[in-house]
Design a protein around this motif. Structure first.
Motif, PDB file in Angstrom:
ATOM      1  N   THR A 261       0.800  -1.235   0.000  1.00 55.58           N
ATOM      2  CA  THR A 261       0.000   0.000   0.000  1.00 55.58           C
ATOM      3  C   THR A 261       0.828   1.278   0.000  1.00 55.58           C
ATOM      4  N   LYS A 262       2.095   1.198   0.410  1.00 55.35           N
ATOM      5  CA  LYS A 262       2.922   2.403   0.574  1.00 55.35           C
ATOM      6  C   LYS A 262       2.942   3.310  -0.657  1.00 55.35           C
ATOM      7  N   PRO A 263       3.044   2.792  -1.894  1.00 52.07           N
ATOM      8  CA  PRO A 263       3.123   3.702  -3.047  1.00 52.07           C
ATOM      9  C   PRO A 263       1.881   4.569  -3.247  1.00 52.07           C
ATOM     10  N   PHE A 264       0.771   4.223  -2.622  1.00 56.59           N
ATOM     11  CA  PHE A 264      -0.487   4.913  -2.896  1.00 56.59           C
ATOM     12  C   PHE A 264      -0.947   5.815  -1.748  1.00 56.59           C
ATOM     13  N   VAL A 265      -0.188   5.825  -0.649  1.00 61.21           N
ATOM     14  CA  VAL A 265      -0.556   6.650   0.499  1.00 61.21           C
ATOM     15  C   VAL A 265      -0.211   8.106   0.207  1.00 61.21           C
ATOM     16  N   LYS A 266      -1.166   9.002   0.421  1.00 65.13           N
ATOM     17  CA  LYS A 266      -0.946  10.441   0.211  1.00 65.13           C
ATOM     18  C   LYS A 266      -0.708  11.108   1.550  1.00 65.13           C
ATOM     19  N   LEU A 374     -11.089  16.229  -1.746  1.00 64.29           N
ATOM     20  CA  LEU A 374     -11.030  16.004  -3.188  1.00 64.29           C
ATOM     21  C   LEU A 374      -9.610  15.597  -3.559  1.00 64.29           C
ATOM     22  N   GLY A 375      -9.481  14.507  -4.279  1.00 61.77           N
ATOM     23  CA  GLY A 375      -8.155  13.976  -4.596  1.00 61.77           C
ATOM     24  C   GLY A 375      -7.651  12.976  -3.578  1.00 61.77           C
ATOM     25  N   GLY A 376      -8.402  12.793  -2.478  1.00 66.44           N
ATOM     26  CA  GLY A 376      -8.006  11.810  -1.471  1.00 66.44           C
ATOM     27  C   GLY A 376      -8.265  10.397  -1.950  1.00 66.44           C
ATOM     28  N   VAL A 377      -7.685   9.435  -1.255  1.00 72.84           N
ATOM     29  CA  VAL A 377      -7.793   8.040  -1.686  1.00 72.84           C
ATOM     30  C   VAL A 377      -8.144   7.146  -0.506  1.00 72.84           C
ATOM     31  N   TRP A 378      -9.038   6.216  -0.753  1.00 75.82           N
ATOM     32  CA  TRP A 378      -9.322   5.136   0.194  1.00 75.82           C
ATOM     33  C   TRP A 378      -8.642   3.888  -0.346  1.00 75.82           C
ATOM     34  N   ILE A 379      -7.678   3.371   0.417  1.00 75.90           N
ATOM     35  CA  ILE A 379      -6.959   2.149   0.063  1.00 75.90           C
ATOM     36  C   ILE A 379      -7.601   1.002   0.814  1.00 75.90           C
ATOM     37  N   ASN A 380      -8.264   0.127   0.074  1.00 73.76           N
ATOM     38  CA  ASN A 380      -8.967  -0.986   0.707  1.00 73.76           C
ATOM     39  C   ASN A 380      -8.351  -2.300   0.249  1.00 73.76           C
ATOM     40  N   ARG A 381      -7.697  -2.952   1.171  1.00 72.65           N
ATOM     41  CA  ARG A 381      -7.078  -4.254   0.903  1.00 72.65           C
ATOM     42  C   ARG A 381      -7.906  -5.321   1.599  1.00 72.65           C
ATOM     43  N   ASP A 382      -8.414  -6.287   0.826  1.00 77.78           N
ATOM     44  CA  ASP A 382      -9.289  -7.285   1.441  1.00 77.78           C
ATOM     45  C   ASP A 382      -9.403  -8.507   0.538  1.00 77.78           C
ATOM     46  N   VAL A 383     -10.100  -9.510   1.047  1.00 78.29           N
ATOM     47  CA  VAL A 383     -10.424 -10.674   0.228  1.00 78.29           C
ATOM     48  C   VAL A 383     -11.458 -10.267  -0.816  1.00 78.29           C
ATOM     49  N   PRO A 505      -6.766   2.963 -12.050  1.00 77.79           N
ATOM     50  CA  PRO A 505      -6.383   1.808 -12.878  1.00 77.79           C
ATOM     51  C   PRO A 505      -5.297   0.951 -12.228  1.00 77.79           C
ATOM     52  N   LYS A 506      -4.654   1.470 -11.187  1.00 78.34           N
ATOM     53  CA  LYS A 506      -3.654   0.685 -10.464  1.00 78.34           C
ATOM     54  C   LYS A 506      -4.292  -0.282  -9.473  1.00 78.34           C
ATOM     55  N   SER A 507      -5.600  -0.190  -9.314  1.00 79.96           N
ATOM     56  CA  SER A 507      -6.304  -1.183  -8.498  1.00 79.96           C
ATOM     57  C   SER A 507      -6.170  -2.550  -9.146  1.00 79.96           C
ATOM     58  N   CYS A 508      -6.193  -3.591  -8.350  1.00 84.28           N
ATOM     59  CA  CYS A 508      -6.010  -4.926  -8.936  1.00 84.28           C
ATOM     60  C   CYS A 508      -6.623  -6.006  -8.060  1.00 84.28           C
ATOM     61  N   PHE A 545      -7.456 -22.208  -9.807  1.00 79.48           N
ATOM     62  CA  PHE A 545      -7.941 -21.518  -8.617  1.00 79.48           C
ATOM     63  C   PHE A 545      -8.081 -20.025  -8.925  1.00 79.48           C
ATOM     64  N   PRO A 546      -9.233 -19.424  -8.564  1.00 81.64           N
ATOM     65  CA  PRO A 546      -9.447 -18.010  -8.913  1.00 81.64           C
ATOM     66  C   PRO A 546      -8.746 -17.063  -7.951  1.00 81.64           C
ATOM     67  N   VAL A 547      -8.967 -15.778  -8.154  1.00 79.43           N
ATOM     68  CA  VAL A 547      -8.359 -14.739  -7.320  1.00 79.43           C
ATOM     69  C   VAL A 547      -8.828 -14.887  -5.876  1.00 79.43           C
ATOM     70  N   THR A 548      -8.023 -14.372  -4.969  1.00 83.58           N
ATOM     71  CA  THR A 548      -8.352 -14.450  -3.535  1.00 83.58           C
ATOM     72  C   THR A 548      -8.428 -13.074  -2.873  1.00 83.58           C
ATOM     73  N   HIS A 549      -7.681 -12.079  -3.401  1.00 83.12           N
ATOM     74  CA  HIS A 549      -7.564 -10.776  -2.745  1.00 83.12           C
ATOM     75  C   HIS A 549      -7.664  -9.638  -3.757  1.00 83.12           C
ATOM     76  N   MET A 550      -7.817  -8.443  -3.220  1.00 83.25           N
ATOM     77  CA  MET A 550      -7.843  -7.259  -4.079  1.00 83.25           C
ATOM     78  C   MET A 550      -7.147  -6.106  -3.362  1.00 83.25           C
ATOM     79  N   LEU A 551      -6.643  -5.186  -4.158  1.00 84.01           N
ATOM     80  CA  LEU A 551      -6.174  -3.892  -3.678  1.00 84.01           C
ATOM     81  C   LEU A 551      -6.991  -2.853  -4.434  1.00 84.01           C
TER      82      LEU A 551
END
Length: 556
Positions: A261-266, A374-383, A505-508, A545-551
């Motif tokens: 997550t570090k590269p996306f923290v503002k 405005l311009g802020g980001v919510w970084i949600n890392r989860d299954v 678009p960097k979400s994955c 086996f499919p995906v398990t997590h997302m950023l």
């Protein structure tokens, strides 16, 4: 004689004031004890000691008020009692047969040995079964609200019952759209306005309670606490979690969260909701780029919040501007609107869906949008669930690793050992019985044979739920409530965009390859088929086996 009055003391009543004044003005000799006998003590009361139990708990249904608020209320309440009063905090030690003796020792320590209470110099005031603990130590008991004698009868409601009544009547008045005073009024009450513009009366409460609850908005606070389905009475998401295991796991994966997550923290104001033991804040806060930032860790689970505060006190955070809040991020905003540059959550949103439901999850999403600048980001890392989770798949599961040999759970020292004795296939059938049964979910699977080999036919989402949880045998009961696959990555994007977020678009979405190599391969195989009822092996096609997590990077 000292009067020891132990209790949580979130509310004080008129009845309690009248009872104490009677003891002070008329003495103890003729007052009836717990068994209905005159106390027969000629020595007059010389001080009242309010032992505040669960002093280290607050912001929960069982303990809504903080220690300082309770202490302020007691001091205000005591002004008319014509005796010195002492407020002594007693930390919670759980259900213990030694709680009374612990309380006495704590009073002695807190007063620097000035108050050493014994049956010879102290009478205990108690109307609950806690009185039995003091009886065993030889103390005489005054029953306060309880009618003396063996019958379970009371002269007045206990403070906790008064609190529950207030919550119930406020719910009714809010539901009916009328002021509380219009529902509950009498000649002995004076209507007062409390925050919401309603005319409300609380005729059994002492004025000291009303003053404090009004000034600090506590009536509205208990409305929120009692209406919140996400947390338990003591303020935790689940009462079945082993926190020793949980804390260890959180610390072990902190580095992974940090690097991902570090590269996306503002920089600026950075919030970590569901911060667990503060490990992510500790790592991010040590980065030179964020030394001028303010960090806010939010944690609702009492055990974890206390660890955060202790780590801060120990000086573990390089950045001095680290603050921890014990708040619920679902029922309202945690931060002021348009105030946060970055909000971080990890392994949290699936818990909100699992324990609170879809409405609370959607509320959580909207609250985060409101809090960001405005311009802020919510970084949600989860299954995350797979795409096409309703698709039918054929599942092979190994069955040779079991050592159970037909033994039942009660034949093992604990349920974990029973689960560990099961093969992957045997454990699946236990999972099928347990998974979200309290929520009414039914996991449907049917047995099919292809070239003599047994497979289970089921939805892709259901087998993903199983393989993601099958190895959590030490927290099985808790895990059985949790849904990982309720939304796929595309469904997450759709719901966030409907609120107003822009998805970077960097979400994955991705697959945790360690899980695949160490937990899935050799244990489970997935197949699809073009046939409704395949009978030959060549009619089955291997399915990865499919995906398990997302950023998910949701920008405002």
């Amino acid at each position: 004689m000292y009067l020891l009055f132990p209790g949580r003391h979130h509310l004080l009543t008129k009845y309690q004031k009248e009872y104490l004044l009677k003891l002070v003005r008329h003495g103890l000799s003729e007052t009836l004890d717990l068994f209905g006998n005159p106390l027969g003590i000629s020595n007059p009361p010389i001080a009242i000691i309010f032992a505040i139990t669960s002093a280290n708990h607050n912001n929960t249904r069982r303990n809504p008020l903080s220690l300082y608020q309770r202490a302020m209320m007691i001091q205000d309440f005591s002004k008319e009692l014509e005796l010195p009063s002492y407020v002594i905090p007693i930390d919670d030690i759980g259900q213990s047969p030694n709680f009374a003796s612990y309380t006495l020792k704590k009073i002695e320590v807190e007063t620097e040995l000035k108050l050493s209470l014994s049956p010879e110099n102290t009478v205990v005031l108690c109307s609950t079964p806690v009185a039995n603990l003091y009886l065993k130590l030889g103390f005489k008991i005054l029953p306060v609200e309880k009618v003396p004698g063996p019958k379970l009868e009371f002269f007045a409601k206990l403070p906790w019952e008064e609190l529950e009544d207030i919550v119930l009547k406020r719910k009714q008045s809010n539901r009916n759209g009328v002021g509380f005073g219009e529902i509950h009024n009498s000649e002995n009450t004076k209507p007062s306005s409390f925050g919401s513009g309603q005319s409300e009366t609380y005729d059994q409460l002492d004025p000291a309670s009303i003053r404090l609850w009004k000034d600090y908005g506590l009536f509205e606070k208990v409305d929120m606490l009692f209406s919140d389905t996400l947390i338990g009475d003591d303020g935790d998401l689940t009462e079945s979690r082993d926190y020793n295991t949980y804390v260890r796991e959180m610390d072990e994966i902190a580095e992974l969260k940090y690097h991902e997550t570090k590269p996306f923290v503002k920089p600026g104001r950075i919030g970590d909701i569901g911060c667990a033991v503060g490990s992510w804040i500790k790592l991010i806060g040590s980065e030179p780029n964020f030394l001028e930032s303010d960090f806010y860790g939010v944690e609702i689970a009492r055990h974890l919040y206390q660890i955060c505060e202790q780590r801060k006190e120990n000086g573990e955070f390089i950045n001095p501007n680290v603050f921890f809040l014990r708040k619920n991020a679902v029922s309202g905003l945690v931060f002021p609107p348009l105030s946060m540059n970055t909000i971080h959550t990890s392994s949290l949103t699936h818990e909100i869906e699992s324990y609170g439901g879809r409405d609370q999850l959607l509320s959580f999403l909207k609250n985060r949008y409101e809090e960001l600048v405005l311009g802020g980001v919510w970084i949600n890392r989860d299954v995350v669930g797979p795409e096409g989770k309703e698709k039918e798949v054929f599942v092979w599961m190994e069955e040779d690793s079991g050592t159970n040999h037909g033994r039942r759970p009660e034949e093992f020292p604990n349920f974990k050992e029973f689960l560990d004795s099961l093969s992957t296939k045997e454990r699946f059938f236990q999972f099928q019985r347990d998974f979200r049964k309290e929520e009414g979910y039914v996991l449907r699977a049917s047995r099919v044979f292809v070239d003599g080999i047994e497979y289970q036919r089921m939805k892709l989402g259901d087998i993903c739920e199983y393989i993601s949880k099958k190895d959590y045998t030490d927290n099985w009961e808790s895990e059985m409530h949790e849904s990982f696959c309720f939304w796929s990555f595309s469904e997450w994007k759709k719901n966030l965009e409907s609120i107003g977020f822009r998805i970077s678009p960097k979400s994955c979405e991705y697959r945790n390859e360690w899980l695949v190599q160490n937990r899935y391969e050799g244990k489970v195989k997935l197949f699809t088929s073009n046939k409704d009822n395949p009978v030959k092996a060549e009619e089955l096609m291997p399915f990865d086996f499919p995906v398990t997590h997302m950023l998910m990077l949701a920008e405002k």
